[in-house]
Design a protein around this motif. Sequence first.
Motif, PDB file in Angstrom:
ATOM      1  N   PHE A 163     110.485 -39.767  31.580  1.00  0.00           N
ATOM      2  CA  PHE A 163     109.025 -39.834  31.600  1.00  0.00           C
ATOM      3  C   PHE A 163     108.445 -39.576  30.212  1.00  0.00           C
ATOM      4  O   PHE A 163     107.453 -40.200  29.818  1.00  0.00           O
ATOM      5  N   PHE A 191     106.185 -43.884  31.740  1.00  0.00           N
ATOM      6  CA  PHE A 191     105.979 -43.463  33.132  1.00  0.00           C
ATOM      7  C   PHE A 191     106.624 -44.444  34.108  1.00  0.00           C
ATOM      8  O   PHE A 191     107.196 -44.033  35.128  1.00  0.00           O
ATOM      9  N   GLY A 205     110.374 -43.889  34.268  1.00  0.00           N
ATOM     10  CA  GLY A 205     110.637 -42.634  34.966  1.00  0.00           C
ATOM     11  C   GLY A 205     110.471 -42.791  36.462  1.00  0.00           C
ATOM     12  O   GLY A 205     111.297 -42.301  37.251  1.00  0.00           O
ATOM     13  N   THR A 206     109.429 -43.489  36.871  1.00  0.00           N
ATOM     14  CA  THR A 206     109.190 -43.711  38.306  1.00  0.00           C
ATOM     15  C   THR A 206     110.296 -44.568  38.913  1.00  0.00           C
ATOM     16  O   THR A 206     110.741 -44.323  40.038  1.00  0.00           O
ATOM     17  N   PRO A 266     106.657 -38.416  40.499  1.00  0.00           N
ATOM     18  CA  PRO A 266     105.748 -39.193  39.637  1.00  0.00           C
ATOM     19  C   PRO A 266     104.327 -38.632  39.601  1.00  0.00           C
ATOM     20  O   PRO A 266     103.701 -38.607  38.536  1.00  0.00           O
ATOM     21  N   MET A 315     104.405 -35.528  37.415  1.00  0.00           N
ATOM     22  CA  MET A 315     104.547 -35.872  36.004  1.00  0.00           C
ATOM     23  C   MET A 315     103.266 -36.496  35.450  1.00  0.00           C
ATOM     24  O   MET A 315     102.918 -36.276  34.283  1.00  0.00           O
TER      25      MET A 315
END
Length: 404
Positions: free
Chosen positions: A67, A72, A75-76, A158, A161
């Motif tokens: 992330f 993002f 990361g997701t 998510p 974050m």
Amino acid sequence: MSLPGRAPRDPRLDFFRGIAMLIIFIAHVPENLWANYIPARFGWSDATEMFVFCSGFAAALAFGSTFHKANFAYGTMRIGYRVWQIYVAHITMFIFIATLVLAMTGLLDGEHDYVSQLNLNWFFDHPAEALVGLFTLTYVPNYFDILPMYIGALVLVPAVMALSRIHPWAALGFVAAVYAGVHLFGWMLPAHPDHQDIPWFFNPLAWQLLFFTGFAFALGWIPAPRISKPWVIAAAAFVLLSAPAANWDIAKDVEALRWVREVVWDLQEKTDFGLLRYLHFLALAYLAIALVNPRVELLRGDWAKPIVTVGQNSLAVFLLSMGLSRVAGMVLDQIGRSTPAVALVNIAGLAIIIGFAYWCTMLKKQPWRKLAAQHDAETAEQKPAQRRAHTADAPRSAYTAPAE
């Protein structure tokens, strides 16, 4: 110029995950005498808390940098892939254990009804509805609820974050708000298609508090507490004083302890992760860190390697132990539960788990790649020699080309 070596892996996380995995096996063997001596019998928290906290800590180490260092979306996607892995593992484990208990119940001519023992009668009586519920996680019977709870916590990563980009305390405020919603408004997920009031035994909306506590410590959102003598004494006193009230065999015979249990019952309730469980685990964790931190190098010793190896393969070990514990219970049903028999089955089960963990570690290292590379190198060295030998041994032609 030599590159600096990679820092050795901190063994504390894997050591405590390994301890949790071994305790979980012992706890899930039916009518296991050894289960009378696991931490759950002497306090409000147990190996589940250890597993969830360590899972949150490990998730932060595994996915947090994606992330921050990538973006993002990536990361997701990594979280989504991990959720898929856990989901497939859950479905596979359920099908395997359900098949096992059904087959053994039939094989023993109903001498032991293992299907009823796991409360799976509805699953086999209503297979179409049950399968839909199984795959949609709207049918989550007890014993099969830890991995769905883990999925529920991962799904929130998510959002947490994203809020952490505003401020880590915004993320932690969201975590606390979700936990508060469970206790103020009764938020939960139904575990049975025909009974919407039956929740998952481990409510992920509550247990995510502990998951993200580990997550926050790993990312530095919450600083590690300093070890001080007064706090060590306070944590030890809390743990020791809670033991008599937490142990029903003791509390049932003492009126004052029974009263304490009644007063604090909701605060130690497991499904919605009562605050007493949270405080008890934090006190135990504080004591463990106070004990281990000055001696962390001991965890790199040979004596700790089996436990650390189990912790490094926690998901695979968990899947094995859940099925193995049912098999262990079936063996005990046949040979009896004398002290030697129980010891033999428990030790054999723990040995199988440790051996399996070493096997998983060996496969992760992919030793065949090294052998394949050696084979390719040897083949490459042999080919020029073979060509030279072939040239030297080749017969000379008697034909001489005519001069031009």
